[in-house]
Design a protein around this motif. Structure first.
Motif, PDB file in Angstrom:
ATOM      1  N   GLN A   1       0.837  -1.199   0.000  1.00 12.37           N
ATOM      2  CA  GLN A   1       0.000   0.000   0.000  1.00 12.37           C
ATOM      3  C   GLN A   1       0.872   1.249   0.000  1.00 12.37           C
ATOM      4  O   GLN A   1       1.847   1.334   0.750  1.00 12.37           O
ATOM      5  CB  GLN A   1      -0.910   0.001   1.238  1.00 12.37           C
ATOM      6  N   GLU A   2       0.505   2.218  -0.821  1.00 14.08           N
ATOM      7  CA  GLU A   2       1.190   3.508  -0.817  1.00 14.08           C
ATOM      8  C   GLU A   2       0.779   4.272   0.438  1.00 14.08           C
ATOM      9  O   GLU A   2      -0.414   4.483   0.691  1.00 14.08           O
ATOM     10  CB  GLU A   2       0.814   4.320  -2.060  1.00 14.08           C
ATOM     11  N   THR A   3       1.753   4.668   1.245  1.00 15.18           N
ATOM     12  CA  THR A   3       1.455   5.391   2.480  1.00 15.18           C
ATOM     13  C   THR A   3       2.324   6.639   2.584  1.00 15.18           C
ATOM     14  O   THR A   3       3.352   6.776   1.919  1.00 15.18           O
ATOM     15  CB  THR A   3       1.714   4.519   3.722  1.00 15.18           C
ATOM     16  N   ILE A   4       1.884   7.557   3.437  1.00 16.86           N
ATOM     17  CA  ILE A   4       2.707   8.682   3.865  1.00 16.86           C
ATOM     18  C   ILE A   4       3.058   8.413   5.321  1.00 16.86           C
ATOM     19  O   ILE A   4       2.176   8.395   6.184  1.00 16.86           O
ATOM     20  CB  ILE A   4       1.956  10.026   3.750  1.00 16.86           C
ATOM     21  N   VAL A   5       4.327   8.174   5.605  1.00 12.53           N
ATOM     22  CA  VAL A   5       4.756   7.852   6.965  1.00 12.53           C
ATOM     23  C   VAL A   5       5.334   9.119   7.604  1.00 12.53           C
ATOM     24  O   VAL A   5       6.360   9.639   7.169  1.00 12.53           O
ATOM     25  CB  VAL A   5       5.791   6.717   6.979  1.00 12.53           C
ATOM     26  N   VAL A   6       4.625   9.601   8.624  1.00 13.92           N
ATOM     27  CA  VAL A   6       5.023  10.810   9.342  1.00 13.92           C
ATOM     28  C   VAL A   6       5.780  10.377  10.590  1.00 13.92           C
ATOM     29  O   VAL A   6       5.229   9.737  11.485  1.00 13.92           O
ATOM     30  CB  VAL A   6       3.802  11.665   9.722  1.00 13.92           C
ATOM     31  N   ARG A   7       7.063  10.697  10.630  1.00 12.16           N
ATOM     32  CA  ARG A   7       7.902  10.359  11.781  1.00 12.16           C
ATOM     33  C   ARG A   7       8.281  11.643  12.511  1.00 12.16           C
ATOM     34  O   ARG A   7       8.857  12.546  11.902  1.00 12.16           O
ATOM     35  CB  ARG A   7       9.158   9.611  11.340  1.00 12.16           C
ATOM     36  N   LYS A   8       7.943  11.717  13.780  1.00 12.33           N
ATOM     37  CA  LYS A   8       8.357  12.856  14.615  1.00 12.33           C
ATOM     38  C   LYS A   8       9.279  12.314  15.709  1.00 12.33           C
ATOM     39  O   LYS A   8       8.840  11.611  16.617  1.00 12.33           O
ATOM     40  CB  LYS A   8       7.159  13.563  15.245  1.00 12.33           C
ATOM     41  N   GLY A   9      10.550  12.610  15.588  1.00  9.46           N
ATOM     42  CA  GLY A   9      11.499  12.034  16.531  1.00  9.46           C
ATOM     43  C   GLY A   9      11.612  10.539  16.350  1.00  9.46           C
ATOM     44  O   GLY A   9      11.641   9.784  17.317  1.00  9.46           O
ATOM     45  N   ALA A  10      11.674  10.096  15.105  1.00  7.05           N
ATOM     46  CA  ALA A  10      11.828   8.673  14.792  1.00  7.05           C
ATOM     47  C   ALA A  10      12.674   8.551  13.532  1.00  7.05           C
ATOM     48  O   ALA A  10      12.481   9.299  12.569  1.00  7.05           O
ATOM     49  CB  ALA A  10      10.473   8.000  14.599  1.00  7.05           C
ATOM     50  N   THR A  11      13.593   7.600  13.535  1.00  9.63           N
ATOM     51  CA  THR A  11      14.572   7.445  12.465  1.00  9.63           C
ATOM     52  C   THR A  11      14.132   6.364  11.492  1.00  9.63           C
ATOM     53  O   THR A  11      13.769   5.261  11.923  1.00  9.63           O
ATOM     54  CB  THR A  11      15.939   7.057  13.067  1.00  9.63           C
ATOM     55  N   PRO A  12      14.162   6.632  10.185  1.00 14.77           N
ATOM     56  CA  PRO A  12      13.873   5.570   9.209  1.00 14.77           C
ATOM     57  C   PRO A  12      14.898   4.444   9.327  1.00 14.77           C
ATOM     58  O   PRO A  12      16.090   4.703   9.530  1.00 14.77           O
ATOM     59  CB  PRO A  12      13.980   6.275   7.865  1.00 14.77           C
ATOM     60  N   SER A  13      14.442   3.198   9.205  1.00 18.30           N
ATOM     61  CA  SER A  13      15.373   2.071   9.388  1.00 18.30           C
ATOM     62  C   SER A  13      15.022   0.913   8.468  1.00 18.30           C
ATOM     63  O   SER A  13      14.908  -0.238   8.907  1.00 18.30           O
ATOM     64  CB  SER A  13      15.359   1.593  10.840  1.00 18.30           C
ATOM     65  N   ALA A  14      14.841   1.188   7.179  1.00 19.21           N
ATOM     66  CA  ALA A  14      14.592   0.124   6.217  1.00 19.21           C
ATOM     67  C   ALA A  14      15.778  -0.840   6.203  1.00 19.21           C
ATOM     68  O   ALA A  14      16.894  -0.480   6.605  1.00 19.21           O
ATOM     69  CB  ALA A  14      14.375   0.719   4.829  1.00 19.21           C
ATOM     70  N   PRO A  15      15.578  -2.087   5.770  1.00 23.79           N
ATOM     71  CA  PRO A  15      16.686  -3.043   5.740  1.00 23.79           C
ATOM     72  C   PRO A  15      17.908  -2.485   5.014  1.00 23.79           C
ATOM     73  O   PRO A  15      17.813  -2.021   3.872  1.00 23.79           O
ATOM     74  CB  PRO A  15      16.090  -4.239   5.004  1.00 23.79           C
ATOM     75  N   GLY A  16      19.035  -2.479   5.712  1.00 22.38           N
ATOM     76  CA  GLY A  16      20.271  -1.952   5.149  1.00 22.38           C
ATOM     77  C   GLY A  16      20.462  -0.465   5.306  1.00 22.38           C
ATOM     78  O   GLY A  16      21.564   0.056   5.050  1.00 22.38           O
ATOM     79  N   GLN A  17      19.422   0.261   5.726  1.00 17.58           N
ATOM     80  CA  GLN A  17      19.518   1.717   5.844  1.00 17.58           C
ATOM     81  C   GLN A  17      20.299   2.100   7.101  1.00 17.58           C
ATOM     82  O   GLN A  17      20.079   1.549   8.183  1.00 17.58           O
ATOM     83  CB  GLN A  17      18.124   2.339   5.888  1.00 17.58           C
ATOM     84  N   LEU A  18      21.208   3.061   6.955  1.00 12.35           N
ATOM     85  CA  LEU A  18      22.025   3.522   8.078  1.00 12.35           C
ATOM     86  C   LEU A  18      21.359   4.696   8.786  1.00 12.35           C
ATOM     87  O   LEU A  18      20.659   5.503   8.170  1.00 12.35           O
ATOM     88  CB  LEU A  18      23.408   3.949   7.596  1.00 12.35           C
ATOM     89  N   GLY A  19      21.596   4.804  10.088  1.00 11.71           N
ATOM     90  CA  GLY A  19      21.100   5.928  10.856  1.00 11.71           C
ATOM     91  C   GLY A  19      22.076   6.297  11.952  1.00 11.71           C
ATOM     92  O   GLY A  19      22.819   5.444  12.453  1.00 11.71           O
ATOM     93  N   PHE A  20      22.086   7.562  12.310  1.00 11.62           N
ATOM     94  CA  PHE A  20      22.888   8.066  13.425  1.00 11.62           C
ATOM     95  C   PHE A  20      21.924   8.437  14.546  1.00 11.62           C
ATOM     96  O   PHE A  20      21.033   9.268  14.359  1.00 11.62           O
ATOM     97  CB  PHE A  20      23.711   9.273  12.974  1.00 11.62           C
ATOM     98  N   ILE A  21      22.081   7.808  15.708  1.00 11.36           N
ATOM     99  CA  ILE A  21      21.199   8.029  16.844  1.00 11.36           C
ATOM    100  C   ILE A  21      22.028   8.552  18.006  1.00 11.36           C
ATOM    101  O   ILE A  21      22.975   7.890  18.458  1.00 11.36           O
ATOM    102  CB  ILE A  21      20.468   6.728  17.247  1.00 11.36           C
ATOM    103  N   GLY A  22      21.681   9.732  18.486  1.00  8.36           N
ATOM    104  CA  GLY A  22      22.456  10.381  19.536  1.00  8.36           C
ATOM    105  C   GLY A  22      21.899  10.099  20.919  1.00  8.36           C
ATOM    106  O   GLY A  22      20.687  10.053  21.127  1.00  8.36           O
ATOM    107  N   GLY A  23      22.799   9.912  21.897  1.00  9.21           N
ATOM    108  CA  GLY A  23      22.420   9.851  23.300  1.00  9.21           C
ATOM    109  C   GLY A  23      22.575  11.211  23.940  1.00  9.21           C
ATOM    110  O   GLY A  23      22.737  12.230  23.263  1.00  9.21           O
ATOM    111  N   SER A  24      22.550  11.262  25.249  1.00  9.16           N
ATOM    112  CA  SER A  24      22.759  12.532  25.948  1.00  9.16           C
ATOM    113  C   SER A  24      24.240  12.883  25.934  1.00  9.16           C
ATOM    114  O   SER A  24      25.079  12.104  25.465  1.00  9.16           O
ATOM    115  CB  SER A  24      22.260  12.427  27.389  1.00  9.16           C
ATOM    116  N   MET A  25      24.569  14.052  26.496  1.00  7.42           N
ATOM    117  CA  MET A  25      25.964  14.490  26.525  1.00  7.42           C
ATOM    118  C   MET A  25      26.828  13.602  27.425  1.00  7.42           C
ATOM    119  O   MET A  25      28.049  13.676  27.362  1.00  7.42           O
ATOM    120  CB  MET A  25      26.057  15.944  26.992  1.00  7.42           C
ATOM    121  N   GLY A  26      26.191  12.763  28.246  1.00  9.39           N
ATOM    122  CA  GLY A  26      26.933  11.851  29.102  1.00  9.39           C
ATOM    123  C   GLY A  26      26.632  10.408  28.791  1.00  9.39           C
ATOM    124  O   GLY A  26      26.542   9.571  29.686  1.00  9.39           O
ATOM    125  N   ASP A  27      26.487  10.091  27.502  1.00 10.43           N
ATOM    126  CA  ASP A  27      26.103   8.739  27.106  1.00 10.43           C
ATOM    127  C   ASP A  27      26.644   8.473  25.709  1.00 10.43           C
ATOM    128  O   ASP A  27      27.096   9.380  25.012  1.00 10.43           O
ATOM    129  CB  ASP A  27      24.577   8.613  27.128  1.00 10.43           C
TER     130      ASP A  27
END
Length: 409
Positions: free
Chosen positions: A268-294
């Motif tokens: 199905q053709e969809t519009i995926v609205v992500r607010k504070g969420a990272t796309p993660s399709a198979p093989g897709q890379l993402g950078f996810i940050g922790g806090s300044m002490g993590d």
């Protein structure tokens, strides 16, 4: 499966009742295919942070939010972190001085970019007239390559397993994106694009446009332009830090986490609205940050059933567990002073000293105490992603304390 279903919403991690309530509201408005909450979820404006809503034929400007195209970029440099540690203090001073942080700030170095010849600027001629178009384009030119405030940062990292030095940043489309979001929310409410919007409450139902209607098509084009603008800004800042370090990059990861994508799910053709969420399709890379002490991490989406069930989405950070006001106290903007918050500057300094971080800027509302541990939320998604690189911050630069942040993440 690692998620639970609450009133039709797929929820990863420990459910936050206020965020779940907002997600349920989103699920019950419009042509919703599925609503989801990632493990870093917490309350936001209309659609919760860490919230994902897939629509059929619709897009939500309140779901994408005010900081259109907010996201992360990370690069691995040719340097070893140990080689710059003796100069880490002076290097962080240079970053703080050369990169512009703070609300409403323009870049002292004007940046020319092909983006300003993009035909989608014509959207603003239609919705805001020539005067509004010119003002927004001028603001965008002035702020390209500036970082803003709140939880936005420029960091230096070491990768403990290799000793390599990495650079990372986190910010979005600045005032241009904020005014774009406000303008289309105004149009949806029957106001003029440039009108001052009345105060909206956090739990209101999502604002929706049909993509095959004029406002939906114009918003989609404007959102994509703001996304390209955010990419250009993050590229500029990374390049500036590479220049300050005298370094080159041999690997990069770059992604939005406040955006809407046209995607196929279950045929199905969809519009995926992500607010504070990272796309993660198979093989897709993402950078996810922790806090300044993590830690922070570079991840790759798995080809798994649970990742498919997540609509190929994952966390964007550790997720707040304490509001800004709780942490830092209530701000008196006339005197620029705060009443007592739960976290003191001494506690924050001790925590980051213990973690070995050289800090510039920031207030206690961004201290490690206000966030979950990143590993906790990553564990909740272990069936959907692989962690490729673990990064430990050695230098963190943010806007100074007592900066007003209107952007709602």
């Amino acid at each position: 499966m690692a998620f639970q279903i609450i009133d039709g919403v797929r929820v990863w991690g420990e459910p936050d009742s206020s965020a779940v309530s907002q997600a349920v509201t989103c699920a019950n408005h419009g042509n919703v295919v599925q609503a989801l909450l990632m493990a870093d979820h917490h309350k936001g404006y209309s659609q919760p942070i860490g919230g994902v809503v897939a629509y059929s034929g619709q897009i939500s400007p309140s779901g994408v939010g005010y900081d259109i195209g907010c996201g992360n970029k990370a690069v691995r440099t040719n340097l070893m972190a140990a080689d710059i540690m003796p100069q880490i203090g002076s290097m962080m001073d240079q970053i703080a001085n050369q990169i512009t942080f703070g609300v409403g700030r323009g870049n002292r170095n004007r940046v020319d970019h092909e983006l300003f010849d993009d035909p989608d600027w014509n959207v603003y001629m239609q919705v805001a007239g020539k005067k509004g178009h010119d003002a927004l384009k001028r603001l965008a030119r002035e702020q390209l390559g500036t970082v803003g405030s709140g939880n936005h940062y420029v960091d230096l990292f070491t990768e403990p397993s290799t000793g390599r030095l990495w650079i990372g940043n986190h910010f979005g489309s600045r005032g241009f994106g904020h005014k774009t979001a406000s303008g289309f929310l105004n149009l949806a409410a029957g106001r003029g694009f440039l009108d001052k919007a009345p105060g909206e409450h956090m739990d209101q139902a999502p604002t929706l446009f049909d993509l095959d209607q004029e406002h939906g098509e114009l918003y989609y084009r404007a959102m994509k332009l703001a996304g390209r603008y955010a990419y250009a800004g993050r590229d500029y800042v990374i390049d500036e830090v590479l220049r300050l370090l005298g370094a080159t990059a041999d690997f990069a990861v770059h992604n939005h986490h406040n955006f809407a994508w046209k995607e196929q799910h279950d045929g199905q053709e969809t519009i995926v609205v992500r607010k504070g969420a990272t796309p993660s399709a198979p093989g897709q890379l993402g950078f996810i940050g922790g806090s300044m002490g993590d830690i922070s991490v570079i991840v790759r989406g798995k080809d798994s059933l649970e990742n498919k069930q997540s609509f190929y989405s994952t966390v964007h950070g550790a997720g707040r567990v304490m509001s800004r006001t709780q942490a830092a106290g209530k701000m008196n903007w006339k005197t620029r002073t705060r009443n007592g918050g739960a976290i003191t500057r001494e506690q924050m300094k001790q925590a980051i000293d213990d973690f070995g971080v050289e800090l510039r800027g920031a207030d206690t509302d961004e201290s490690p105490f206000v966030y979950r541990k990143l590993q906790t939320v990553l564990d909740a998604h272990h069936e959907t992603l692989d962690v490729l690189h673990v990064l430990k911050p050695i230098g963190v630069c943010m806007a100074g304390a007592n900066e007003f942040d209107p952007y709602k993440d």
